[in-house]
Write a protein that holds these residues in place. Structure first.
Motif, PDB file in Angstrom:
ATOM      1  N   GLN A 117      19.996 107.012  -8.102  1.00  0.00           N
ATOM      2  CA  GLN A 117      19.770 107.664  -6.672  1.00  0.00           C
ATOM      3  C   GLN A 117      18.753 107.135  -5.942  1.00  0.00           C
ATOM      4  O   GLN A 117      18.812 106.776  -4.600  1.00  0.00           O
ATOM      5  CB  GLN A 117      19.498 109.014  -6.760  1.00  0.00           C
ATOM      6  N   GLU A 118      17.602 106.642  -6.591  1.00  0.00           N
ATOM      7  CA  GLU A 118      16.370 105.794  -5.715  1.00  0.00           C
ATOM      8  C   GLU A 118      17.086 104.432  -5.680  1.00  0.00           C
ATOM      9  O   GLU A 118      16.392 103.663  -4.723  1.00  0.00           O
ATOM     10  CB  GLU A 118      15.447 105.589  -6.913  1.00  0.00           C
ATOM     11  N   ASN A 119      17.673 103.681  -6.332  1.00  0.00           N
ATOM     12  CA  ASN A 119      18.629 102.394  -5.776  1.00  0.00           C
ATOM     13  C   ASN A 119      19.722 102.599  -5.204  1.00  0.00           C
ATOM     14  O   ASN A 119      20.536 101.433  -5.629  1.00  0.00           O
ATOM     15  CB  ASN A 119      18.219 101.363  -7.175  1.00  0.00           C
ATOM     16  N   TRP A 120      20.253 103.591  -4.606  1.00  0.00           N
ATOM     17  CA  TRP A 120      21.409 103.599  -4.191  1.00  0.00           C
ATOM     18  C   TRP A 120      22.471 102.470  -3.656  1.00  0.00           C
ATOM     19  O   TRP A 120      23.442 102.036  -4.422  1.00  0.00           O
ATOM     20  CB  TRP A 120      21.929 104.894  -3.232  1.00  0.00           C
ATOM     21  N   SER A 121      21.704 101.794  -2.780  1.00  0.00           N
ATOM     22  CA  SER A 121      22.616 100.674  -1.932  1.00  0.00           C
ATOM     23  C   SER A 121      22.627  99.597  -2.837  1.00  0.00           C
ATOM     24  O   SER A 121      23.593  98.783  -2.827  1.00  0.00           O
ATOM     25  CB  SER A 121      21.776 100.308  -0.754  1.00  0.00           C
ATOM     26  N   ASP A 157      32.825  97.968  -8.553  1.00  0.00           N
ATOM     27  CA  ASP A 157      33.462  96.981  -9.733  1.00  0.00           C
ATOM     28  C   ASP A 157      34.172  98.109 -10.632  1.00  0.00           C
ATOM     29  O   ASP A 157      35.115  98.007 -11.356  1.00  0.00           O
ATOM     30  CB  ASP A 157      32.644  96.219 -10.677  1.00  0.00           C
ATOM     31  N   LYS A 158      33.411  99.177 -10.969  1.00  0.00           N
ATOM     32  CA  LYS A 158      33.924 100.211 -11.695  1.00  0.00           C
ATOM     33  C   LYS A 158      34.870 100.976 -11.180  1.00  0.00           C
ATOM     34  O   LYS A 158      35.966 101.520 -11.942  1.00  0.00           O
ATOM     35  CB  LYS A 158      32.743 101.272 -12.032  1.00  0.00           C
ATOM     36  N   TRP A 159      34.895 101.374  -9.661  1.00  0.00           N
ATOM     37  CA  TRP A 159      35.978 102.402  -9.093  1.00  0.00           C
ATOM     38  C   TRP A 159      36.122 101.439  -7.831  1.00  0.00           C
ATOM     39  O   TRP A 159      35.372 101.625  -6.953  1.00  0.00           O
ATOM     40  CB  TRP A 159      35.326 103.497  -8.671  1.00  0.00           C
ATOM     41  N   PRO A 160      37.173 100.487  -8.018  1.00  0.00           N
ATOM     42  CA  PRO A 160      37.475  99.706  -6.528  1.00  0.00           C
ATOM     43  C   PRO A 160      37.789 100.516  -5.583  1.00  0.00           C
ATOM     44  O   PRO A 160      37.988  99.949  -4.437  1.00  0.00           O
ATOM     45  CB  PRO A 160      38.764  98.870  -7.347  1.00  0.00           C
ATOM     46  N   GLU A 161      38.396 101.685  -5.730  1.00  0.00           N
ATOM     47  CA  GLU A 161      38.786 102.514  -4.610  1.00  0.00           C
ATOM     48  C   GLU A 161      37.550 102.915  -3.600  1.00  0.00           C
ATOM     49  O   GLU A 161      37.895 103.343  -2.299  1.00  0.00           O
ATOM     50  CB  GLU A 161      39.386 103.927  -4.906  1.00  0.00           C
ATOM     51  N   ALA A 162      36.291 102.846  -4.333  1.00  0.00           N
ATOM     52  CA  ALA A 162      35.098 103.222  -3.589  1.00  0.00           C
ATOM     53  C   ALA A 162      35.040 102.382  -2.186  1.00  0.00           C
ATOM     54  O   ALA A 162      35.193 101.160  -2.239  1.00  0.00           O
ATOM     55  CB  ALA A 162      33.719 103.226  -4.350  1.00  0.00           C
ATOM     56  N   ASP A 182      27.560 104.897   1.702  1.00  0.00           N
ATOM     57  CA  ASP A 182      26.554 105.263   2.650  1.00  0.00           C
ATOM     58  C   ASP A 182      26.258 106.498   2.963  1.00  0.00           C
ATOM     59  O   ASP A 182      25.336 107.062   3.108  1.00  0.00           O
ATOM     60  CB  ASP A 182      26.695 104.453   3.981  1.00  0.00           C
ATOM     61  N   GLU A 183      27.396 107.271   3.272  1.00  0.00           N
ATOM     62  CA  GLU A 183      27.462 108.853   3.706  1.00  0.00           C
ATOM     63  C   GLU A 183      26.954 109.761   2.535  1.00  0.00           C
ATOM     64  O   GLU A 183      26.312 110.556   2.737  1.00  0.00           O
ATOM     65  CB  GLU A 183      28.742 109.288   4.427  1.00  0.00           C
ATOM     66  N   ILE A 184      27.216 109.192   1.146  1.00  0.00           N
ATOM     67  CA  ILE A 184      26.983 109.955  -0.038  1.00  0.00           C
ATOM     68  C   ILE A 184      25.541 109.870  -0.343  1.00  0.00           C
ATOM     69  O   ILE A 184      24.972 110.736  -0.646  1.00  0.00           O
ATOM     70  CB  ILE A 184      27.954 109.450  -1.239  1.00  0.00           C
ATOM     71  N   ASP A 185      25.020 108.666   0.065  1.00  0.00           N
ATOM     72  CA  ASP A 185      23.502 108.565  -0.031  1.00  0.00           C
ATOM     73  C   ASP A 185      22.853 109.280  -1.517  1.00  0.00           C
ATOM     74  O   ASP A 185      21.834 109.513  -1.656  1.00  0.00           O
ATOM     75  CB  ASP A 185      22.788 109.190   1.056  1.00  0.00           C
ATOM     76  N   GLY A 186      23.697 108.715  -2.717  1.00  0.00           N
ATOM     77  CA  GLY A 186      22.955 109.218  -3.880  1.00  0.00           C
ATOM     78  C   GLY A 186      23.374 110.397  -4.472  1.00  0.00           C
ATOM     79  O   GLY A 186      22.809 110.800  -5.401  1.00  0.00           O
ATOM     80  N   ASP A 187      24.025 111.376  -3.633  1.00  0.00           N
ATOM     81  CA  ASP A 187      24.319 112.588  -3.963  1.00  0.00           C
ATOM     82  C   ASP A 187      25.310 112.715  -5.266  1.00  0.00           C
ATOM     83  O   ASP A 187      26.251 112.335  -4.931  1.00  0.00           O
ATOM     84  CB  ASP A 187      24.720 113.584  -2.910  1.00  0.00           C
ATOM     85  N   GLN A 188      25.077 113.014  -6.231  1.00  0.00           N
ATOM     86  CA  GLN A 188      25.751 112.928  -7.461  1.00  0.00           C
ATOM     87  C   GLN A 188      27.132 113.690  -7.245  1.00  0.00           C
ATOM     88  O   GLN A 188      28.071 113.536  -7.440  1.00  0.00           O
ATOM     89  CB  GLN A 188      25.136 113.436  -8.768  1.00  0.00           C
ATOM     90  N   TYR A 241      33.995 112.780  -4.212  1.00  0.00           N
ATOM     91  CA  TYR A 241      34.490 111.412  -3.518  1.00  0.00           C
ATOM     92  C   TYR A 241      35.376 110.582  -4.171  1.00  0.00           C
ATOM     93  O   TYR A 241      36.458 110.454  -3.967  1.00  0.00           O
ATOM     94  CB  TYR A 241      33.492 110.614  -2.803  1.00  0.00           C
ATOM     95  N   LEU A 242      34.921 110.473  -5.684  1.00  0.00           N
ATOM     96  CA  LEU A 242      35.851 109.666  -6.682  1.00  0.00           C
ATOM     97  C   LEU A 242      36.944 110.514  -6.808  1.00  0.00           C
ATOM     98  O   LEU A 242      38.060 109.773  -7.010  1.00  0.00           O
ATOM     99  CB  LEU A 242      34.990 109.396  -7.618  1.00  0.00           C
ATOM    100  N   ALA A 243      36.711 111.783  -7.145  1.00  0.00           N
ATOM    101  CA  ALA A 243      37.955 112.438  -7.519  1.00  0.00           C
ATOM    102  C   ALA A 243      39.139 112.408  -6.195  1.00  0.00           C
ATOM    103  O   ALA A 243      40.242 112.218  -6.583  1.00  0.00           O
ATOM    104  CB  ALA A 243      37.540 114.051  -7.658  1.00  0.00           C
ATOM    105  N   GLU A 244      38.665 112.399  -5.257  1.00  0.00           N
ATOM    106  CA  GLU A 244      39.657 112.378  -3.924  1.00  0.00           C
ATOM    107  C   GLU A 244      40.051 110.996  -3.836  1.00  0.00           C
ATOM    108  O   GLU A 244      41.466 110.760  -3.616  1.00  0.00           O
ATOM    109  CB  GLU A 244      38.705 112.657  -2.548  1.00  0.00           C
TER     110      GLU A 244
END
Length: 111
Positions: free
Chosen positions: A7-11, A19-24, A30-36, A42-45
């Motif tokens: 969260q502190e280093n989100w970008s 790399d882990k989730w290529p769909e992202a 940017d809009e998620i801004d570190g909100d878990q 988002y990833l589920a979607e």
């Protein structure tokens, strides 16, 4: 690593996340801004997986070390430099160039 590191280093984590989730998508990140919670939803979607499966993947991913390219992030570096100030002698600036450590006060070599 812990979520607060992400969260502190989100970008700085964008590349590792993609790399882990290529769909992202970076714009979505940017809009998620570190909100878990938003990240999991988002990833589920975008992956079509259940949120519980994404939580498990995320927990597994967080069990690893902070990637070295994230540690090299300027925001992290500046934070580490600021924390190092307690080890700097009084009157010196923790942001000074220490290319030649120990040369402070030697005016002949500063030119």
């Amino acid at each position: 690593m812990k979520w607060h590191h992400v969260q502190e280093n989100w970008s700085a984590f964008y590349e590792v996340i993609q790399d882990k989730w290529p769909e992202a998508d970076e714009a979505d990140l940017d809009e998620i801004d570190g909100d878990q919670r938003a990240f999991i939803a988002y990833l589920a979607e975008v992956t079509g997986q259940e949120a519980s499966d994404i939580r498990d993947e995320l927990r597994e991913w967080l069990a690893g070390e902070i990637p070295s390219d994230v540690i090299m992030d300027p925001q992290h570096d500046n934070h580490s430099i600021a924390l190092s100030s307690k080890y700097v002698n009084e009157g010196e600036d923790e942001y000074d160039d220490d290319a030649r450590f120990g040369d402070d006060g030697d005016e002949a070599d500063d030119n």
